[in-house]
Design a protein around this motif. Structure first.
Motif, PDB file in Angstrom:
ATOM      1  N   THR A 190       0.855  -1.184   0.000  1.00 20.97           N
ATOM      2  CA  THR A 190       0.000   0.000   0.000  1.00 20.97           C
ATOM      3  C   THR A 190       0.890   1.233   0.000  1.00 20.97           C
ATOM      4  OG1 THR A 190      -1.714  -1.180   1.205  1.00 20.97           O
ATOM      5  CG2 THR A 190      -1.832   1.219   1.239  1.00 20.97           C
ATOM      6  N   HIS A 191       0.632   2.136  -0.921  1.00 21.71           N
ATOM      7  CA  HIS A 191       1.395   3.377  -1.053  1.00 21.71           C
ATOM      8  C   HIS A 191       0.486   4.526  -0.622  1.00 21.71           C
ATOM      9  CE1 HIS A 191       4.188   1.127  -3.702  1.00 21.71           C
ATOM     10  NE2 HIS A 191       3.085   0.519  -4.073  1.00 21.71           N
ATOM     11  N   SER A 192       1.021   5.435   0.216  1.00 24.00           N
ATOM     12  CA  SER A 192       0.238   6.592   0.650  1.00 24.00           C
ATOM     13  C   SER A 192       1.000   7.877   0.373  1.00 24.00           C
ATOM     14  CB  SER A 192      -0.061   6.519   2.153  1.00 24.00           C
ATOM     15  OG  SER A 192      -0.918   5.435   2.403  1.00 24.00           O
ATOM     16  N   HIS A 193       0.293   8.874  -0.076  1.00 20.95           N
ATOM     17  CA  HIS A 193       0.884  10.193  -0.323  1.00 20.95           C
ATOM     18  C   HIS A 193      -0.031  11.239   0.291  1.00 20.95           C
ATOM     19  CE1 HIS A 193       3.942   8.615  -3.013  1.00 20.95           C
ATOM     20  NE2 HIS A 193       3.008   7.866  -3.544  1.00 20.95           N
ATOM     21  N   ASP A 194       0.594  12.210   1.009  1.00 23.98           N
ATOM     22  CA  ASP A 194      -0.186  13.309   1.578  1.00 23.98           C
ATOM     23  C   ASP A 194      -0.110  14.513   0.650  1.00 23.98           C
ATOM     24  OD1 ASP A 194      -1.180  12.205   4.034  1.00 23.98           O
ATOM     25  OD2 ASP A 194       0.914  12.136   4.716  1.00 23.98           O
ATOM     26  N   TYR A 195      -1.252  14.985   0.249  1.00 24.16           N
ATOM     27  CA  TYR A 195      -1.338  16.173  -0.596  1.00 24.16           C
ATOM     28  C   TYR A 195      -2.051  17.260   0.200  1.00 24.16           C
ATOM     29  CZ  TYR A 195      -0.146  12.995  -4.387  1.00 24.16           C
ATOM     30  OH  TYR A 195       0.472  12.083  -5.181  1.00 24.16           O
ATOM     31  N   SER A 196      -2.010  18.481  -0.306  1.00 20.77           N
ATOM     32  CA  SER A 196      -2.692  19.574   0.378  1.00 20.77           C
ATOM     33  C   SER A 196      -4.189  19.301   0.480  1.00 20.77           C
ATOM     34  CB  SER A 196      -2.450  20.894  -0.367  1.00 20.77           C
ATOM     35  OG  SER A 196      -2.870  20.761  -1.704  1.00 20.77           O
ATOM     36  N   TRP A 197      -4.730  18.564  -0.471  1.00 19.51           N
ATOM     37  CA  TRP A 197      -6.154  18.255  -0.471  1.00 19.51           C
ATOM     38  C   TRP A 197      -6.474  16.949   0.249  1.00 19.51           C
ATOM     39  CZ3 TRP A 197      -6.171  13.773  -3.229  1.00 19.51           C
ATOM     40  CH2 TRP A 197      -5.163  13.610  -4.195  1.00 19.51           C
ATOM     41  N   GLY A 198      -5.456  16.317   0.815  1.00 24.00           N
ATOM     42  CA  GLY A 198      -5.730  15.100   1.589  1.00 24.00           C
ATOM     43  C   GLY A 198      -4.793  13.961   1.257  1.00 24.00           C
ATOM     44  N   ARG A 199      -5.068  12.842   1.868  1.00 25.85           N
ATOM     45  CA  ARG A 199      -4.237  11.654   1.665  1.00 25.85           C
ATOM     46  C   ARG A 199      -4.782  10.820   0.512  1.00 25.85           C
ATOM     47  NH1 ARG A 199      -1.646   7.877   6.218  1.00 25.85           N
ATOM     48  NH2 ARG A 199      -0.293   9.676   6.129  1.00 25.85           N
ATOM     49  N   HIS A 200      -3.846  10.369  -0.306  1.00 27.52           N
ATOM     50  CA  HIS A 200      -4.220   9.477  -1.404  1.00 27.52           C
ATOM     51  C   HIS A 200      -3.449   8.176  -1.224  1.00 27.52           C
ATOM     52  CE1 HIS A 200      -5.160   7.969  -5.368  1.00 27.52           C
ATOM     53  NE2 HIS A 200      -3.869   7.813  -5.610  1.00 27.52           N
ATOM     54  N   SER A 201      -4.120   7.061  -1.260  1.00 29.84           N
ATOM     55  CA  SER A 201      -3.396   5.792  -1.197  1.00 29.84           C
ATOM     56  C   SER A 201      -3.919   4.812  -2.241  1.00 29.84           C
ATOM     57  CB  SER A 201      -3.461   5.187   0.208  1.00 29.84           C
ATOM     58  OG  SER A 201      -4.750   5.228   0.713  1.00 29.84           O
ATOM     59  N   TYR A 202      -2.999   3.976  -2.633  1.00 32.48           N
ATOM     60  CA  TYR A 202      -3.347   2.949  -3.609  1.00 32.48           C
ATOM     61  C   TYR A 202      -2.507   1.716  -3.325  1.00 32.48           C
ATOM     62  CZ  TYR A 202       0.960   4.455  -5.938  1.00 32.48           C
ATOM     63  OH  TYR A 202       2.256   4.773  -6.221  1.00 32.48           O
ATOM     64  N   THR A 203      -2.942   0.590  -3.832  1.00 33.74           N
ATOM     65  CA  THR A 203      -2.262  -0.683  -3.595  1.00 33.74           C
ATOM     66  C   THR A 203      -1.724  -1.229  -4.913  1.00 33.74           C
ATOM     67  OG1 THR A 203      -3.833  -1.127  -1.826  1.00 33.74           O
ATOM     68  CG2 THR A 203      -2.574  -2.999  -2.622  1.00 33.74           C
ATOM     69  N   THR A 204      -0.495  -1.725  -4.864  1.00 29.65           N
ATOM     70  CA  THR A 204       0.059  -2.408  -6.032  1.00 29.65           C
ATOM     71  C   THR A 204       0.327  -3.855  -5.650  1.00 29.65           C
ATOM     72  OG1 THR A 204       2.310  -1.755  -5.450  1.00 29.65           O
ATOM     73  CG2 THR A 204       1.148  -0.355  -7.031  1.00 29.65           C
ATOM     74  N   THR A 205       0.282  -4.715  -6.624  1.00 27.47           N
ATOM     75  CA  THR A 205       0.569  -6.131  -6.394  1.00 27.47           C
ATOM     76  C   THR A 205       1.712  -6.537  -7.318  1.00 27.47           C
ATOM     77  OG1 THR A 205      -1.758  -6.517  -5.892  1.00 27.47           O
ATOM     78  CG2 THR A 205      -0.403  -8.451  -6.362  1.00 27.47           C
ATOM     79  N   GLU A 206       2.803  -6.989  -6.694  1.00 31.28           N
ATOM     80  CA  GLU A 206       3.959  -7.402  -7.486  1.00 31.28           C
ATOM     81  C   GLU A 206       3.856  -8.891  -7.793  1.00 31.28           C
ATOM     82  OE1 GLU A 206       8.845  -7.304  -7.294  1.00 31.28           O
ATOM     83  OE2 GLU A 206       7.668  -6.997  -5.476  1.00 31.28           O
ATOM     84  N   ILE A 207       3.948  -9.211  -9.059  1.00 31.39           N
ATOM     85  CA  ILE A 207       3.925 -10.608  -9.485  1.00 31.39           C
ATOM     86  C   ILE A 207       5.293 -10.933 -10.075  1.00 31.39           C
ATOM     87  CG2 ILE A 207       2.913 -12.274 -11.085  1.00 31.39           C
ATOM     88  CD1 ILE A 207       0.247 -10.768 -10.753  1.00 31.39           C
ATOM     89  N   LYS A 208       5.990 -11.874  -9.444  1.00 34.44           N
ATOM     90  CA  LYS A 208       7.322 -12.260  -9.906  1.00 34.44           C
ATOM     91  C   LYS A 208       7.338 -13.727 -10.337  1.00 34.44           C
ATOM     92  CE  LYS A 208      11.144 -10.890  -7.849  1.00 34.44           C
ATOM     93  NZ  LYS A 208      12.130 -10.633  -6.767  1.00 34.44           N
ATOM     94  N   ILE A 209       8.011 -13.994 -11.414  1.00 31.75           N
ATOM     95  CA  ILE A 209       8.182 -15.366 -11.901  1.00 31.75           C
ATOM     96  C   ILE A 209       9.004 -16.149 -10.868  1.00 31.75           C
ATOM     97  CG2 ILE A 209       9.177 -16.792 -13.758  1.00 31.75           C
ATOM     98  CD1 ILE A 209       6.944 -15.033 -14.802  1.00 31.75           C
ATOM     99  N   ASP A 210       8.594 -17.356 -10.559  1.00 30.56           N
ATOM    100  CA  ASP A 210       9.369 -18.217  -9.677  1.00 30.56           C
ATOM    101  C   ASP A 210      10.354 -19.023 -10.534  1.00 30.56           C
ATOM    102  OD1 ASP A 210      10.445 -20.049  -7.932  1.00 30.56           O
ATOM    103  OD2 ASP A 210       8.511 -20.555  -6.985  1.00 30.56           O
ATOM    104  N   GLU A 211      11.600 -18.537 -10.571  1.00 31.14           N
ATOM    105  CA  GLU A 211      12.615 -19.159 -11.429  1.00 31.14           C
ATOM    106  C   GLU A 211      12.948 -20.582 -10.978  1.00 31.14           C
ATOM    107  OE1 GLU A 211      13.460 -17.653 -14.112  1.00 31.14           O
ATOM    108  OE2 GLU A 211      12.939 -15.552 -13.708  1.00 31.14           O
ATOM    109  N   THR A 212      12.716 -20.889  -9.663  1.00 28.15           N
ATOM    110  CA  THR A 212      13.071 -22.232  -9.168  1.00 28.15           C
ATOM    111  C   THR A 212      12.094 -23.295  -9.650  1.00 28.15           C
ATOM    112  OG1 THR A 212      11.761 -22.039  -7.136  1.00 28.15           O
ATOM    113  CG2 THR A 212      14.033 -21.193  -7.057  1.00 28.15           C
ATOM    114  N   ARG A 213      10.913 -22.863 -10.133  1.00 27.50           N
ATOM    115  CA  ARG A 213       9.919 -23.841 -10.595  1.00 27.50           C
ATOM    116  C   ARG A 213       9.742 -23.802 -12.108  1.00 27.50           C
ATOM    117  NH1 ARG A 213       4.514 -23.436  -8.220  1.00 27.50           N
ATOM    118  NH2 ARG A 213       4.821 -21.193  -8.101  1.00 27.50           N
ATOM    119  N   GLN A 214      10.676 -23.180 -12.817  1.00 26.67           N
ATOM    120  CA  GLN A 214      10.576 -23.153 -14.277  1.00 26.67           C
ATOM    121  C   GLN A 214      10.851 -24.536 -14.848  1.00 26.67           C
ATOM    122  OE1 GLN A 214       9.542 -20.470 -16.253  1.00 26.67           O
ATOM    123  NE2 GLN A 214       8.988 -19.839 -14.192  1.00 26.67           N
ATOM    124  N   THR A 215      10.087 -24.895 -15.838  1.00 29.80           N
ATOM    125  CA  THR A 215      10.282 -26.235 -16.428  1.00 29.80           C
ATOM    126  C   THR A 215      11.240 -26.194 -17.602  1.00 29.80           C
ATOM    127  OG1 THR A 215       8.271 -25.869 -17.716  1.00 29.80           O
ATOM    128  CG2 THR A 215       8.101 -27.220 -15.722  1.00 29.80           C
TER     129      THR A 215
END
Ligand SMILES: [Zn+2]
Length: 112
Positions: free
Chosen positions: A87-112
């Motif tokens: 979750t990322h939050s930023h404070d602006y003069s008009w208030g707080r804005h937050s949003y969520t990012t989801t990181e998806i990473k390839i699992d190299e140990t399970r590559q076929t």
């Protein structure tokens, strides 16, 4: 080998555009467009089709034969690590804005 392809769009020769008009007076025709093969297009679908519309018409007409080249009878999967939510939050003069990012990473140990 020739340096052009005729457009493979099944209805290319039926489109009413002046660049397709060929022939002498009294026996004019609408002709399939010619596509010049260049270094830019030679390995791609657009060296065989003059437009997205002609490509779509071909794919829709011959889809069963196209799919028969490499049928997909099972789903494919790419192994990934458990997705990480941040979750990322930023404070602006008009208030707080937050949003969520989801990181998806390839699992190299399970590559076929
Ligand atoms: Zn075409």
């Amino acid at each position: 080998m020739s340096d052009f392809n005729w457009c493979h769009g099944p209805e290319c020769h039926e489109k009413h555009t002046v660049d397709r008009v060929r022939g002498v007076k009294g026996s004019k025709v609408l002709r399939t467009r010619k596509i010049k093969i260049t270094n830019y297009n030679e390995r791609y679908w657009f060296s065989y089709f003059c437009s997205q519309n002609c490509y779509d018409n071909f794919a829709n007409k011959y889809i069963q034969q196209v799919i028969a080249i490499a049928p997909r009878t099972e789903c494919l999967e790419t192994p990934i690590e458990d997705p990480k939510k941040t979750t990322h939050s930023h404070d602006y003069s008009w208030g707080r804005h937050s949003y969520t990012t989801t990181e998806i990473k390839i699992d190299e140990t399970r590559q076929t």
